[in-house]
Design a protein around this motif. Structure first.
Motif, PDB file in Angstrom:
ATOM      1  N   ILE A  77       0.848  -1.205   0.000  1.00 25.24           N
ATOM      2  CA  ILE A  77       0.000   0.000   0.000  1.00 25.24           C
ATOM      3  C   ILE A  77       0.882   1.253   0.000  1.00 25.24           C
ATOM      4  O   ILE A  77       0.615   2.213  -0.727  1.00 25.24           O
ATOM      5  N   ASP A  78       1.934   1.253   0.810  1.00 24.99           N
ATOM      6  CA  ASP A  78       2.842   2.410   0.873  1.00 24.99           C
ATOM      7  C   ASP A  78       3.508   2.672  -0.474  1.00 24.99           C
ATOM      8  O   ASP A  78       3.700   3.826  -0.859  1.00 24.99           O
ATOM      9  N   GLU A  79       3.866   1.616  -1.187  1.00 22.09           N
ATOM     10  CA  GLU A  79       4.476   1.784  -2.508  1.00 22.09           C
ATOM     11  C   GLU A  79       3.506   2.479  -3.461  1.00 22.09           C
ATOM     12  O   GLU A  79       3.902   3.375  -4.215  1.00 22.09           O
ATOM     13  N   ILE A  80       2.257   2.084  -3.417  1.00 23.94           N
ATOM     14  CA  ILE A  80       1.249   2.708  -4.283  1.00 23.94           C
ATOM     15  C   ILE A  80       1.041   4.166  -3.877  1.00 23.94           C
ATOM     16  O   ILE A  80       0.955   5.048  -4.741  1.00 23.94           O
ATOM     17  N   LYS A  81       0.975   4.425  -2.576  1.00 24.62           N
ATOM     18  CA  LYS A  81       0.799   5.804  -2.111  1.00 24.62           C
ATOM     19  C   LYS A  81       1.977   6.680  -2.536  1.00 24.62           C
ATOM     20  O   LYS A  81       1.788   7.845  -2.898  1.00 24.62           O
ATOM     21  N   ASN A  82       3.181   6.137  -2.500  1.00 24.44           N
ATOM     22  CA  ASN A  82       4.360   6.894  -2.943  1.00 24.44           C
ATOM     23  C   ASN A  82       4.271   7.232  -4.429  1.00 24.44           C
ATOM     24  O   ASN A  82       4.625   8.343  -4.842  1.00 24.44           O
ATOM     25  N   LYS A  83       3.794   6.287  -5.234  1.00 21.59           N
ATOM     26  CA  LYS A  83       3.620   6.552  -6.661  1.00 21.59           C
ATOM     27  C   LYS A  83       2.574   7.644  -6.883  1.00 21.59           C
ATOM     28  O   LYS A  83       2.752   8.512  -7.735  1.00 21.59           O
ATOM     29  N   LEU A  87       3.054  11.384  -8.582  1.00 20.05           N
ATOM     30  CA  LEU A  87       2.213  11.928  -9.656  1.00 20.05           C
ATOM     31  C   LEU A  87       1.718  13.327  -9.295  1.00 20.05           C
ATOM     32  O   LEU A  87       1.774  14.245 -10.107  1.00 20.05           O
ATOM     33  N   GLY A  88       1.220  13.466  -8.064  1.00 21.78           N
ATOM     34  CA  GLY A  88       0.723  14.763  -7.614  1.00 21.78           C
ATOM     35  C   GLY A  88       1.825  15.803  -7.578  1.00 21.78           C
ATOM     36  O   GLY A  88       1.615  16.957  -7.964  1.00 21.78           O
ATOM     37  N   LYS A  89       3.000  15.387  -7.134  1.00 19.31           N
ATOM     38  CA  LYS A  89       4.135  16.308  -7.071  1.00 19.31           C
ATOM     39  C   LYS A  89       4.528  16.754  -8.475  1.00 19.31           C
ATOM     40  O   LYS A  89       4.795  17.939  -8.708  1.00 19.31           O
ATOM     41  N   SER A  90       4.545  15.828  -9.410  1.00 15.65           N
ATOM     42  CA  SER A  90       4.879  16.147 -10.791  1.00 15.65           C
ATOM     43  C   SER A  90       3.867  17.128 -11.384  1.00 15.65           C
ATOM     44  O   SER A  90       4.234  18.114 -12.030  1.00 15.65           O
ATOM     45  N   LEU A  91       2.605  16.880 -11.141  1.00 12.88           N
ATOM     46  CA  LEU A  91       1.555  17.773 -11.631  1.00 12.88           C
ATOM     47  C   LEU A  91       1.696  19.158 -11.009  1.00 12.88           C
ATOM     48  O   LEU A  91       1.626  20.175 -11.702  1.00 12.88           O
ATOM     49  N   ASN A  92       1.946  19.195  -9.731  1.00 16.79           N
ATOM     50  CA  ASN A  92       2.099  20.464  -9.012  1.00 16.79           C
ATOM     51  C   ASN A  92       3.305  21.246  -9.556  1.00 16.79           C
ATOM     52  O   ASN A  92       3.229  22.456  -9.748  1.00 16.79           O
ATOM     53  N   GLN A  93       4.415  20.556  -9.796  1.00 17.45           N
ATOM     54  CA  GLN A  93       5.602  21.230 -10.335  1.00 17.45           C
ATOM     55  C   GLN A  93       5.337  21.792 -11.733  1.00 17.45           C
ATOM     56  O   GLN A  93       5.757  22.906 -12.052  1.00 17.45           O
ATOM     57  N   VAL A 106      -3.037  16.094 -18.556  1.00 16.29           N
ATOM     58  CA  VAL A 106      -3.875  16.049 -17.362  1.00 16.29           C
ATOM     59  C   VAL A 106      -4.691  14.756 -17.342  1.00 16.29           C
ATOM     60  O   VAL A 106      -4.785  14.089 -16.308  1.00 16.29           O
ATOM     61  N   ASN A 107      -5.256  14.381 -18.481  1.00 18.66           N
ATOM     62  CA  ASN A 107      -6.033  13.138 -18.549  1.00 18.66           C
ATOM     63  C   ASN A 107      -5.179  11.920 -18.231  1.00 18.66           C
ATOM     64  O   ASN A 107      -5.615  10.995 -17.557  1.00 18.66           O
ATOM     65  N   LYS A 108      -3.934  11.933 -18.714  1.00 18.90           N
ATOM     66  CA  LYS A 108      -3.018  10.816 -18.446  1.00 18.90           C
ATOM     67  C   LYS A 108      -2.752  10.691 -16.942  1.00 18.90           C
ATOM     68  O   LYS A 108      -2.789   9.595 -16.378  1.00 18.90           O
ATOM     69  N   ILE A 109      -2.508  11.816 -16.289  1.00 17.00           N
ATOM     70  CA  ILE A 109      -2.245  11.799 -14.849  1.00 17.00           C
ATOM     71  C   ILE A 109      -3.486  11.356 -14.083  1.00 17.00           C
ATOM     72  O   ILE A 109      -3.391  10.574 -13.133  1.00 17.00           O
ATOM     73  N   ILE A 110      -4.649  11.821 -14.498  1.00 16.97           N
ATOM     74  CA  ILE A 110      -5.897  11.415 -13.841  1.00 16.97           C
ATOM     75  C   ILE A 110      -6.092   9.903 -13.974  1.00 16.97           C
ATOM     76  O   ILE A 110      -6.427   9.227 -13.000  1.00 16.97           O
ATOM     77  N   LYS A 111      -5.856   9.374 -15.162  1.00 16.69           N
ATOM     78  CA  LYS A 111      -6.015   7.933 -15.379  1.00 16.69           C
ATOM     79  C   LYS A 111      -5.000   7.134 -14.558  1.00 16.69           C
ATOM     80  O   LYS A 111      -5.344   6.100 -13.972  1.00 16.69           O
ATOM     81  N   GLU A 112      -3.761   7.606 -14.506  1.00 18.89           N
ATOM     82  CA  GLU A 112      -2.739   6.915 -13.714  1.00 18.89           C
ATOM     83  C   GLU A 112      -3.105   6.933 -12.233  1.00 18.89           C
ATOM     84  O   GLU A 112      -2.983   5.915 -11.537  1.00 18.89           O
ATOM     85  N   SER A 113      -3.554   8.084 -11.747  1.00 19.23           N
ATOM     86  CA  SER A 113      -3.930   8.212 -10.343  1.00 19.23           C
ATOM     87  C   SER A 113      -5.119   7.311 -10.013  1.00 19.23           C
ATOM     88  O   SER A 113      -5.134   6.628  -8.985  1.00 19.23           O
ATOM     89  N   THR A 114      -6.100   7.298 -10.894  1.00 24.65           N
ATOM     90  CA  THR A 114      -7.280   6.447 -10.690  1.00 24.65           C
ATOM     91  C   THR A 114      -6.888   4.973 -10.710  1.00 24.65           C
ATOM     92  O   THR A 114      -7.378   4.182  -9.892  1.00 24.65           O
ATOM     93  N   MET A 120      -5.009  -0.058  -5.196  1.00 24.03           N
ATOM     94  CA  MET A 120      -4.990  -0.030  -3.739  1.00 24.03           C
ATOM     95  C   MET A 120      -6.268  -0.672  -3.176  1.00 24.03           C
ATOM     96  O   MET A 120      -6.211  -1.455  -2.231  1.00 24.03           O
ATOM     97  N   ALA A 121      -7.411  -0.348  -3.776  1.00 21.57           N
ATOM     98  CA  ALA A 121      -8.679  -0.938  -3.326  1.00 21.57           C
ATOM     99  C   ALA A 121      -8.675  -2.450  -3.531  1.00 21.57           C
ATOM    100  O   ALA A 121      -9.152  -3.205  -2.668  1.00 21.57           O
ATOM    101  N   ASP A 122      -8.116  -2.910  -4.646  1.00 20.51           N
ATOM    102  CA  ASP A 122      -8.025  -4.346  -4.907  1.00 20.51           C
ATOM    103  C   ASP A 122      -7.129  -5.041  -3.875  1.00 20.51           C
ATOM    104  O   ASP A 122      -7.449  -6.137  -3.403  1.00 20.51           O
ATOM    105  N   LEU A 123      -6.013  -4.396  -3.522  1.00 15.43           N
ATOM    106  CA  LEU A 123      -5.126  -4.968  -2.502  1.00 15.43           C
ATOM    107  C   LEU A 123      -5.825  -5.037  -1.142  1.00 15.43           C
ATOM    108  O   LEU A 123      -5.675  -6.024  -0.411  1.00 15.43           O
TER     109      LEU A 123
END
Length: 158
Positions: A77-83, A87-93, A106-114, A120-123
């Motif tokens: 779970i922590d590995e997924i949260k770090n990823k 993503l959020g940090k990259s978008l923010n930068q 933006v759509n690519k980042i949204i899809k990756e985040s989702t 995470m929910a599956d795990l």
């Protein structure tokens, strides 16, 4: 002896949390040294183990089987949260650099985040279902509600 250890650990955690009550913003640069962040993670894990042992009323044999799986699950779970943070940090930068983001980016980042949140929910689901190999149905139900209950308790104490 184990209970005494848990009580002492809890007192250390409470004292430490009172001394460092501020968290860094989710996507901002962390200003704390990695060693302190690691200490906080270990303290939080210790508290979670203590609370889980108490909440689930685990027997020694159950705890010996359950907690290695729990730690493995938390690591995944922590590995997924770090990823997701990356993503959020990259978008923010990209936004702070005044780069004009394209809709496709933006759509690519949204899809990756989702996709990461779905993973995470599956795990979480897999972990809860497989916990039935160790826990009785009542303990398994309590485990399913544990995270929500713990977060609610922590918010109430803040």
């Amino acid at each position: 002896m184990r209970i005494l250890y848990l009580i002492i650990t809890l007192l250390i955690i409470i004292t430490k949390s009172m001394l460092s009550a501020q968290d860094p913003a989710q996507f901002e640069e962390e200003v704390l040294p990695d060693s302190l962040i690691e200490e906080d993670k270990k303290a939080m894990e210790t508290m979670m183990i203590w609370k889980l042992t108490e909440e689930l009323d685990l027997q020694v044999e159950q705890a010996d089987k359950f907690f290695p799986r729990f730690r493995e699950h938390r690591k995944a779970i922590d590995e997924i949260k770090n990823k997701e943070r990356a993503l959020g940090k990259s978008l923010n930068q990209n936004m702070n650099n005044k780069d004009k983001l394209s809709g496709a980016e933006v759509n690519k980042i949204i899809k990756e985040s989702t996709a990461l949140r779905k993973k995470m929910a599956d795990l979480e689901e897999k972990f809860l279902l497989e916990s039935g190999e160790i826990l009785d149905p009542n303990q398994q139900a309590k485990l399913g509600l544990f995270k929500h209950k713990m977060m609610k308790n922590m918010k109430g104490k803040m």
